[in-house]
Design a protein around this motif. Sequence first.
Motif, mmCIF file in Angstrom:
data_model
loop_
_atom_site.group_PDB
_atom_site.id
_atom_site.type_symbol
_atom_site.label_atom_id
_atom_site.label_comp_id
_atom_site.label_asym_id
_atom_site.label_seq_id
_atom_site.Cartn_x
_atom_site.Cartn_y
_atom_site.Cartn_z
ATOM 1 N N ARG A 371 0.843 -1.208 0.000
ATOM 2 C CA ARG A 371 0.000 0.000 0.000
ATOM 3 C C ARG A 371 0.872 1.251 0.000
ATOM 4 N N SER A 372 0.242 2.394 -0.231
ATOM 5 C CA SER A 372 1.044 3.614 -0.183
ATOM 6 C C SER A 372 0.906 4.314 1.171
ATOM 7 N N ARG A 373 -0.081 3.884 1.977
ATOM 8 C CA ARG A 373 -0.225 4.465 3.333
ATOM 9 C C ARG A 373 -0.120 3.334 4.358
ATOM 10 N N ASP A 374 0.158 3.708 5.604
ATOM 11 C CA ASP A 374 0.271 2.728 6.695
ATOM 12 C C ASP A 374 1.158 1.549 6.298
ATOM 13 N N ARG A 375 2.303 1.863 5.763
ATOM 14 C CA ARG A 375 3.148 0.787 5.251
ATOM 15 C C ARG A 375 3.916 0.078 6.371
ATOM 16 N N VAL A 376 4.311 -1.159 6.085
ATOM 17 C CA VAL A 376 5.049 -1.974 7.048
ATOM 18 C C VAL A 376 6.243 -2.594 6.322
ATOM 19 N N TRP A 377 7.399 -2.567 6.976
ATOM 20 C CA TRP A 377 8.601 -3.171 6.396
ATOM 21 C C TRP A 377 9.041 -4.339 7.272
ATOM 22 N N ALA A 378 9.623 -5.329 6.620
ATOM 23 C CA ALA A 378 10.145 -6.472 7.384
ATOM 24 C C ALA A 378 11.472 -6.893 6.790
ATOM 25 N N SER A 379 12.243 -7.607 7.601
ATOM 26 C CA SER A 379 13.512 -8.137 7.097
ATOM 27 C C SER A 379 13.229 -9.451 6.377
ATOM 28 N N PRO A 380 13.462 -9.510 5.058
ATOM 29 C CA PRO A 380 13.218 -10.773 4.350
ATOM 30 C C PRO A 380 14.119 -11.895 4.862
ATOM 31 N N ASP A 381 15.316 -11.537 5.366
ATOM 32 C CA ASP A 381 16.210 -12.588 5.882
ATOM 33 C C ASP A 381 15.624 -13.242 7.129
ATOM 34 N N VAL A 382 15.031 -12.420 8.001
ATOM 35 C CA VAL A 382 14.461 -12.991 9.225
ATOM 36 C C VAL A 382 13.224 -13.826 8.871
ATOM 37 N N LEU A 383 12.384 -13.307 7.978
ATOM 38 C CA LEU A 383 11.181 -14.062 7.583
ATOM 39 C C LEU A 383 11.586 -15.390 6.934
#
Length: 411
Positions: A371-383
């Motif tokens: 999405r362009s609002r309320d975005r969330v980032w994660a570490s692909p390595d941890v996932l």
Amino acid sequence: MPHTHEIPPHGHDVVPWKQSGRSGTREDRTLSEVTVSLPPEIANLDVMLPPDVIAMAEQALIQIVRTDAEFGSGLKVLNSFLIRTESVASSKLEYIEASSVDYARAIAGSKANPSALSMIAASAALTRLVDDVSQTRRISLASILAAHHDLMKEDSLDGPYAGKWREVQNWINGSDHSPRNADYVPPPAHTVESYMADLEAFANRDDVPVLVQAALVHAQFESIHPFTDGNGRIGRALINVVLRRRGITLHSVVPIASALTARRDDYFAALNHFHDGLISPLVTLFAQGCNTASLEAAETARRLIHLPVQWHGLSRNRVGSTALEIIDVLLEHPTLNVETTQRLTATSHVSANAALEKLTRDGILQEITGRSRDRVWASPDVLAELDDLDFRIAQASTPSFVTFNGRRLES
Ligand SMILES: Nc1ncnc2c1ncn2[C@@H]1O[C@H](COP(=O)(O)OP(=O)(O)OP(=O)(O)O)[C@@H](O)[C@H]1O
């Protein structure tokens, strides 16, 4: 007791049955009685198991202690990581599936699918149970009820029964409308409270080998099936609760559910052997599962420790930049939004956002909402490591067989 029994087998009783509504086939509607199982009381049970089973259980405990002592105290992130792995695999065993990205989205409070939310509820229940027992050194029915409330309170169907013993007859498999053709019919509802008090007394004993206690607590809990829903997940959480109470783990949990999911048939067969008076098959399965799960958890710990080094290698950010500050906290907080980043790095909204974008370009983060609002980032390595740990445990838990007195028992 004949020597083919290690513990008293379940008894049976025939009780009247009446459907509460009218549903299912004619056979469901006209069923008038049901044969229920009556597990033995276990509070004062003395269990003697074959030496090879006890030796295997001891070996598993040594491995659990090693992993917990080596990594659990220094690497705090491993503990939340293992809670997550365990509750995701335990949910999978009940066919509740969601990807690690779905789970990460749900953690960040972003719009999530119901399975991911239910996995988060399973993590909350397991966390509560191990935290409670760490503090009190007692396994209490109050804690089990509270954990069940955590697990089921948002459930659209069973929410009203969250945190309450069942008041109806239940059954495992068979017809959806009556206990017809069920694989197993637990004891009547009015016996649940006294069976659970008996279980609580057994669970708090110190004179039973640890994995025998964990296996018996789990198997007896599944036999009682004290809730209308969530019995599988709360029952598996109790394995780790016993390990914590007995001081085998001080910090972490053992992701044994990944091993049980990989050997679902052996697991259910071992529960059926328990009904017939044998606990060795389940102890063997738990020993093998705990050993594998702990070895792989240690490997995960080693990989997690190296991740920040790799991230620093990938990042082309200057010393003192917000991006580098994020890398320093990323292992502890592998899922981030702009607000959390601002708080963790004490920076403005604009520079937090810019740093998250920068780390995404460097391949260190991935935006997971699209999405362009309320975005969330994660570490692909941890996932990826979350998925890989479950996969490695499953791979190493090759379906084989369980033994009793050196004899192979068929699933
Ligand atoms: N034959 C059996 N005898 C006793 N327990 C069993 C048997 N087969 C499966 N189980 C246990 O029951 C659990 C599933 O129970 P059930 O199908 O009633 O689900 P549930 O109460 O809805 O639990 P959950 O919501 O966690 O799936 C299994 O995960 C297993 O632990």
